[in-house]
Write a protein that holds these residues in place. Structure first.
Motif, PDB file in Angstrom:
ATOM      1  N   LEU A   1       9.255   0.734   9.976  1.00 11.29           N
ATOM      2  CA  LEU A   1       8.954  -0.687   9.811  1.00 11.29           C
ATOM      3  C   LEU A   1      10.216  -1.468   9.403  1.00 11.29           C
ATOM      4  N   PHE A   2      10.983  -0.899   8.480  1.00 15.31           N
ATOM      5  CA  PHE A   2      12.235  -1.540   8.066  1.00 15.31           C
ATOM      6  C   PHE A   2      13.215  -1.615   9.235  1.00 15.31           C
TER       7      PHE A   2
ATOM      8  N   THR B   1       3.587   6.722   5.310  1.00 16.56           N
ATOM      9  CA  THR B   1       4.527   7.719   4.807  1.00 16.56           C
ATOM     10  C   THR B   1       5.895   7.067   4.670  1.00 16.56           C
ATOM     11  N   ALA B   2       6.820   7.755   4.047  1.00 19.83           N
ATOM     12  CA  ALA B   2       8.183   7.235   3.897  1.00 19.83           C
ATOM     13  C   ALA B   2       8.811   7.027   5.276  1.00 19.83           C
ATOM     14  N   ALA B   3       8.552   7.929   6.207  1.00 19.75           N
ATOM     15  CA  ALA B   3       9.113   7.793   7.560  1.00 19.75           C
ATOM     16  C   ALA B   3       8.546   6.567   8.266  1.00 19.75           C
TER      17      ALA B   3
ATOM     18  N   ALA C   1       0.835  -1.203   0.000  1.00 21.46           N
ATOM     19  CA  ALA C   1       0.000   0.000   0.000  1.00 21.46           C
ATOM     20  C   ALA C   1       0.868   1.251   0.000  1.00 21.46           C
ATOM     21  N   ALA C   2       1.948   1.235   0.779  1.00 19.42           N
ATOM     22  CA  ALA C   2       2.861   2.379   0.823  1.00 19.42           C
ATOM     23  C   ALA C   2       3.525   2.595  -0.528  1.00 19.42           C
TER      24      ALA C   2
END
Length: 136
Positions: free
Chosen positions: A82-83, A75-77, A67-68
């Motif tokens: 999550l990473f 958001t990218a942040a 979805a991202a």
């Protein structure tokens, strides 16, 4: 592309593809005959899901990441967080596995000399018998 062709192209079973579709990770169009028709681009998405699972991401995580990637949801942040969480989990698993490896090496080093020393034909076994020592 029909489900069998997608399965062959990606190395993922038809049942797994149906599960991915059920969970909303991939989409198909139903033909009038009831067959699923997948866009060829879905193959790359399936391979991404497969790779994510191999790295330890759950299907729920993969849904969030997909979805991202499509510009929805995170958001990218948030994606970076999550990473980072997954990297932390991997680091913990690596540390646990290194500890297990060290324990196994230690046990091997302790066990092997005993086995060699206790072998009937070895000179250490003869020496130990002469001294009245008996090893495990």
């Amino acid at each position: 592309m029909q489900i069998g062709e997608l399965a062959a192209k990606t190395g993922v079973s038809r049942d797994t593809l149906r599960l991915y579709e059920q969970r909303g990770l991939i989409q198909s169009i139903r033909r009038p005959n009831g067959y699923r028709d997948f866009d060829p681009a879905v193959a790359r998405l399936v391979l991404l899901i497969k790779q994510g699972q191999q790295l330890g991401f759950s299907l729920a995580d993969m849904g969030t990441l997909i979805a991202a990637r499509a510009g929805q949801g995170m958001t990218a942040a948030e994606t970076a967080v999550l990473f980072q969480q997954k990297i932390t989990e991997l680091d913990q698993k690596i540390a646990q596995m290194q500890h297990m490896r060290e324990n196994l090496l230690s046990m091997m080093q302790q066990a092997c000399p005993l086995q060699i020393a206790d072998h009937p034909g070895s000179t250490k076994a003869k020496d130990n018998r002469e001294r009245g020592l008996r090893l495990l």
